[in-house]
Every structure is written in C-alpha cells, then in structure tokens.
Scaffold this motif. Structure first.
Motif, PDB file in Angstrom:
ATOM      1  N   TRP A  87      39.487  -2.531 -39.087  1.00 55.76           N
ATOM      2  CA  TRP A  87      40.724  -2.897 -39.784  1.00 55.76           C
ATOM      3  C   TRP A  87      40.458  -4.020 -40.786  1.00 55.76           C
ATOM      4  N   ALA A  88      39.645  -5.018 -40.390  1.00 55.66           N
ATOM      5  CA  ALA A  88      39.328  -6.120 -41.297  1.00 55.66           C
ATOM      6  C   ALA A  88      38.566  -5.616 -42.523  1.00 55.66           C
ATOM      7  N   GLY A  89      37.629  -4.703 -42.305  1.00 56.37           N
ATOM      8  CA  GLY A  89      36.895  -4.136 -43.430  1.00 56.37           C
ATOM      9  C   GLY A  89      37.797  -3.334 -44.351  1.00 56.37           C
TER      10      GLY A  89
ATOM     11  N   ARG B   5      34.397  -8.688 -48.596  1.00 52.03           N
ATOM     12  CA  ARG B   5      34.488 -10.117 -48.284  1.00 52.03           C
ATOM     13  C   ARG B   5      34.198 -10.378 -46.819  1.00 52.03           C
ATOM     14  N   VAL B   6      34.677  -9.500 -45.943  1.00 52.51           N
ATOM     15  CA  VAL B   6      34.408  -9.707 -44.519  1.00 52.51           C
ATOM     16  C   VAL B   6      32.936  -9.479 -44.206  1.00 52.51           C
ATOM     17  N   LEU B   7      32.272  -8.577 -44.948  1.00 54.16           N
ATOM     18  CA  LEU B   7      30.850  -8.344 -44.742  1.00 54.16           C
ATOM     19  C   LEU B   7      30.042  -9.570 -45.148  1.00 54.16           C
ATOM     20  N   ALA B   8      30.385 -10.139 -46.293  1.00 56.46           N
ATOM     21  CA  ALA B   8      29.664 -11.323 -46.752  1.00 56.46           C
ATOM     22  C   ALA B   8      29.841 -12.477 -45.778  1.00 56.46           C
ATOM     23  N   THR B   9      31.045 -12.623 -45.225  1.00 53.19           N
ATOM     24  CA  THR B   9      31.287 -13.692 -44.255  1.00 53.19           C
ATOM     25  C   THR B   9      30.457 -13.494 -43.009  1.00 53.19           C
ATOM     26  N   LEU B  10      30.419 -12.267 -42.505  1.00 53.48           N
ATOM     27  CA  LEU B  10      29.627 -11.989 -41.306  1.00 53.48           C
ATOM     28  C   LEU B  10      28.148 -12.266 -41.544  1.00 53.48           C
ATOM     29  N   CYS B  11      27.657 -11.911 -42.720  1.00 51.02           N
ATOM     30  CA  CYS B  11      26.244 -12.129 -43.006  1.00 51.02           C
ATOM     31  C   CYS B  11      25.922 -13.611 -43.148  1.00 51.02           C
ATOM     32  N   ARG B  12      26.845 -14.381 -43.723  1.00 49.41           N
ATOM     33  CA  ARG B  12      26.574 -15.803 -43.918  1.00 49.41           C
ATOM     34  C   ARG B  12      26.516 -16.566 -42.596  1.00 49.41           C
ATOM     35  N   ILE B  13      27.270 -16.126 -41.583  1.00 53.48           N
ATOM     36  CA  ILE B  13      27.256 -16.834 -40.312  1.00 53.48           C
ATOM     37  C   ILE B  13      26.190 -16.297 -39.377  1.00 53.48           C
ATOM     38  N   SER B  14      25.508 -15.227 -39.763  1.00 46.55           N
ATOM     39  CA  SER B  14      24.449 -14.696 -38.914  1.00 46.55           C
ATOM     40  C   SER B  14      23.158 -15.463 -39.144  1.00 46.55           C
ATOM     41  N   ILE B  15      22.202 -15.290 -38.218  1.00 46.44           N
ATOM     42  CA  ILE B  15      20.927 -15.994 -38.334  1.00 46.44           C
ATOM     43  C   ILE B  15      20.072 -15.382 -39.436  1.00 46.44           C
ATOM     44  N   SER B  16      20.205 -14.089 -39.690  1.00 43.00           N
ATOM     45  CA  SER B  16      19.435 -13.408 -40.735  1.00 43.00           C
ATOM     46  C   SER B  16      20.404 -12.799 -41.739  1.00 43.00           C
ATOM     47  N   PRO B  17      20.936 -13.608 -42.672  1.00 46.73           N
ATOM     48  CA  PRO B  17      22.044 -13.146 -43.499  1.00 46.73           C
ATOM     49  C   PRO B  17      21.666 -12.388 -44.751  1.00 46.73           C
ATOM     50  N   ASP B  18      20.465 -12.546 -45.265  1.00 50.68           N
ATOM     51  CA  ASP B  18      20.212 -12.247 -46.663  1.00 50.68           C
ATOM     52  C   ASP B  18      20.096 -10.775 -47.017  1.00 50.68           C
TER      53      ASP B  18
ATOM     54  N   GLY C 109      21.546  -6.122 -35.377  1.00 51.09           N
ATOM     55  CA  GLY C 109      22.035  -6.401 -36.715  1.00 51.09           C
ATOM     56  C   GLY C 109      22.952  -5.336 -37.274  1.00 51.09           C
ATOM     57  N   LEU C 110      22.875  -4.118 -36.742  1.00 47.29           N
ATOM     58  CA  LEU C 110      23.716  -3.032 -37.249  1.00 47.29           C
ATOM     59  C   LEU C 110      25.035  -2.954 -36.500  1.00 47.29           C
ATOM     60  N   SER C 111      25.044  -3.357 -35.234  1.00 50.62           N
ATOM     61  CA  SER C 111      26.226  -3.210 -34.386  1.00 50.62           C
ATOM     62  C   SER C 111      27.443  -3.922 -34.967  1.00 50.62           C
ATOM     63  N   ILE C 112      27.287  -5.177 -35.368  1.00 51.03           N
ATOM     64  CA  ILE C 112      28.437  -5.962 -35.817  1.00 51.03           C
ATOM     65  C   ILE C 112      28.868  -5.590 -37.225  1.00 51.03           C
ATOM     66  N   LEU C 113      27.943  -5.082 -38.059  1.00 49.01           N
ATOM     67  CA  LEU C 113      28.277  -4.775 -39.453  1.00 49.01           C
ATOM     68  C   LEU C 113      28.808  -3.367 -39.653  1.00 49.01           C
ATOM     69  N   ALA C 114      28.453  -2.424 -38.766  1.00 49.35           N
ATOM     70  CA  ALA C 114      28.826  -1.030 -38.996  1.00 49.35           C
ATOM     71  C   ALA C 114      30.337  -0.802 -39.031  1.00 49.35           C
ATOM     72  N   PRO C 115      31.133  -1.349 -38.096  1.00 47.84           N
ATOM     73  CA  PRO C 115      32.583  -1.084 -38.145  1.00 47.84           C
ATOM     74  C   PRO C 115      33.265  -1.611 -39.405  1.00 47.84           C
ATOM     75  N   PRO C 116      33.076  -2.892 -39.811  1.00 53.56           N
ATOM     76  CA  PRO C 116      33.743  -3.325 -41.039  1.00 53.56           C
ATOM     77  C   PRO C 116      33.223  -2.612 -42.280  1.00 53.56           C
ATOM     78  N   LEU C 117      31.941  -2.225 -42.271  1.00 52.13           N
ATOM     79  CA  LEU C 117      31.418  -1.494 -43.417  1.00 52.13           C
ATOM     80  C   LEU C 117      32.065  -0.114 -43.508  1.00 52.13           C
ATOM     81  N   ALA C 118      32.257   0.534 -42.356  1.00 46.31           N
ATOM     82  CA  ALA C 118      32.948   1.824 -42.359  1.00 46.31           C
ATOM     83  C   ALA C 118      34.355   1.672 -42.918  1.00 46.31           C
ATOM     84  N   GLY C 119      35.037   0.581 -42.555  1.00 53.10           N
ATOM     85  CA  GLY C 119      36.365   0.341 -43.099  1.00 53.10           C
ATOM     86  C   GLY C 119      36.339   0.074 -44.589  1.00 53.10           C
ATOM     87  N   ALA C 120      35.373  -0.743 -45.038  1.00 50.63           N
ATOM     88  CA  ALA C 120      35.270  -1.076 -46.459  1.00 50.63           C
ATOM     89  C   ALA C 120      34.930   0.151 -47.299  1.00 50.63           C
TER      90      ALA C 120
END
Length: 311
Positions: free
Chosen positions: A69-71, A77-90, A116-127
């Motif tokens: 839903w957030a994506g 924007r939500v993807l960039a935020t998630l990547c910036r707070i992760s340990i391996s963002p780039d 690294g894929l688990s947390i990004l896949a749902p918002p990316l699917a939404g985006a």
C-alpha cells in the motif's frame, strides 16, 4: 536459554507473530530462529505446527500488504527511504528492479529467501502498479513457502536444535557475549563497507539537471544513458529525450556496438546516491568512452521541470 524455551512454550504463537511482523516491517531482527523454535515446539506439542504456520503466514501477509500500500501511494519515495536506512543502501533498488524485470511476479515467491529482497519486493510491486489481487496471491504463496520451510526445518532437526540449546545453556552468559560480539562485528563490517562505497560514489563527477540540459542544447554529442531496470512486464513510463538504455546485468562489448564513438555519455538512474549510474559511468570509461553522472537521476530532472518522453 531455559528461560527462552519456557517462554516460547507458553507464548509461542505470540512470539511467532511478533518476530515475523517486526522483520517484515523492516526491523533488523531475523525471525528465522523463532520459526525454527516453532518447528521444535511442533515436534513436542501436537497441533502447534499448523497454528504457527498459519500465524507466520498471515503476519507476513499483513506486513507485506502495508508496504505494498505504501509503495502504491508513495511510489519510489518509500523505496529510497527503505534503502537509506538499510545497511547496504546503494544498489538495493536496482537489484530489486532487476529481479522483477527478470522474474516478474515470481520475485514475490522467492523474495523472503533472498537477503535484501524481502523488504523491498512488496513496496516495489506497489510502485510498479501490480494489481492488488495478483500481489496478494503471489505474496501469499511466497509467505507460505517461507514459513513452511523454516518451521519444517525446525521440526525435522528438533533433536539437533535441542542439543544446541542445551549446549548454549551450559555456556550461560559466555554464549550470549559471543553471539553479541559476532553480531556487532558483522554490523561493523557492513557499516565500514557502506562508508567505503559512499566515499567512492561521492568522488565521481556529476552534473546537475540544469547543467546537463544546457550541454544537451549546446552540443550535439551528448547522449543520456538510462540504467534503470526494465522488461516487457515492467516498461519505463518515461525517460529523458533521446536516452539510450543500458542493462547493467549484461555489460559487454556488444552493448555498445551501435553507440556513437565520439559522444559524451551522461548516465542516470532512480536510486540512492546515483549508485547504478556511477557503476555504468565507470564501466563506460573503462571502454574508452567519456562519461559523467546526472546528479539526482530522473527524479531530479523531473523536479527541475525538464522535458521527458515516453519510455
């Protein structure tokens, strides 16, 4: 360790739900050990396994649904935020985009098995505009496979896990200290790698959107290079006029076969720190081409009010 097992015996389902929810919402707390303990408990308590499996699957579906839903609402924007707070963002956005480009909806099935894929896949699917029903179906399948595999492994190896817990219990505080030291060492190493990569990225020459647009108007040898992942299922909605696409997953001499020899290339992406664009520019320079990076990528170009064309 005895306290841990006693607590799990009395509040196992609560522990499963909380662990899965926290991990799937983005907390750096792995839920797999809790699911393994649920498998151990299911070997000792009849009927616990199916309840733990259902609780873990629904908790993952709930957390992933919130990110979807957030994506859908906030886009990249939500993807960039998630990547910036992760340990391996780039490069996390590019890697997840590439997975969707190669595998499509199957990415949701394997996501929880890939760090690294688990947390990004749902918002990316939404985006990316995936229909909600399609997301729920495939994500439910992936969540069920992941929860079932972890709980099943705990059930299959319950004797070995019991023996390990007894050994750790005998070690007492020394075991906790050793585990804490190992965790801190791992986090420290990842943070050091993050700082190193960030320093290398910051050194690369960049152009602001206005400067790049001015060069495009003044010179005829400027070529923009779009390095965002795309596929027939995931087309690019828009791009900088005349931009060529470069697939970072297939960098070879053939990729530049019909590209103008004397041109200067300006690479861009849609990722934190322009990481993918820098990688492409470095590769182009190694091929003997002139290359710079568009600071801020396609988002900065769009915010500057500059022209775009259909992807």
């Amino acid at each position: 360790m005895d306290l841990l097992t006693d607590l799990f015996a009395h509040h196992g389902l609560v522990a499963v739900v909380l662990a899965v929810l926290l991990e799937q919402l983005g907390a750096p707390l792995p839920s797999t050990p809790v699911l393994l303990l649920a498998g151990v408990e299911s070997a000792a308590r009849e009927g616990f396994g199916p309840r733990a499996f259902l609780a873990a699957t629904l908790a993952a579906l709930l957390a992933n649904g919130l990110w979807f839903w957030a994506g859908r609402r906030l886009g990249r924007r939500v993807l960039a935020t998630l990547c910036r707070i992760s340990i391996s963002p780039d490069s996390c956005v590019r890697q997840n985009e590439a997975s969707f480009a190669r595998r499509g909806v199957a990415t949701l099935v394997i996501a929880k098995f890939v760090p690294g894929l688990s947390i990004l896949a749902p918002p990316l699917a939404g985006a990316l505009g995936m229909p909600a029903r399609r997301f729920i179906g495939w994500n439910l399948l992936g969540s069920a496979l992941w929860a079932g595999a972890a709980i099943g492994a705990g059930w299959a190896f319950h004797a070995q896990i019991d023996a390990l817990l007894r050994t750790l219990s005998r070690l007492g505080s020394a075991a906790l200290a050793l585990a804490g030291a190992a965790l801190l060492a791992y986090i420290g190493w990842r943070l050091w790698r993050r700082a190193l990569v960030r320093r290398e990225l910051d050194r690369f020459e960049r152009l602001g959107p206005a400067e790049a647009a001015a060069l495009l108007g003044e010179r005829g040898d400027i070529v923009f290079v779009d390095v965002r992942a795309c596929s027939p299922e995931m087309p690019l909605p828009s791009r900088i006029p005349g931009a060529r696409h470069l697939d970072l997953g297939a960098l070879d001499d053939a990729a530049l076969a019909d590209w103008p020899q004397g041109a200067e290339f300006i690479t861009y992406c849609a990722c934190p720190n322009d990481a993918s664009a820098v990688r492409a520019a470095v590769w182009l320079k190694r091929q003997g081409r002139r290359a710079r990076v568009l600071r801020g990528g396609i988002e900065a170009w769009t915010l500057a009010g500059l022209a775009l064309e259909a992807g």
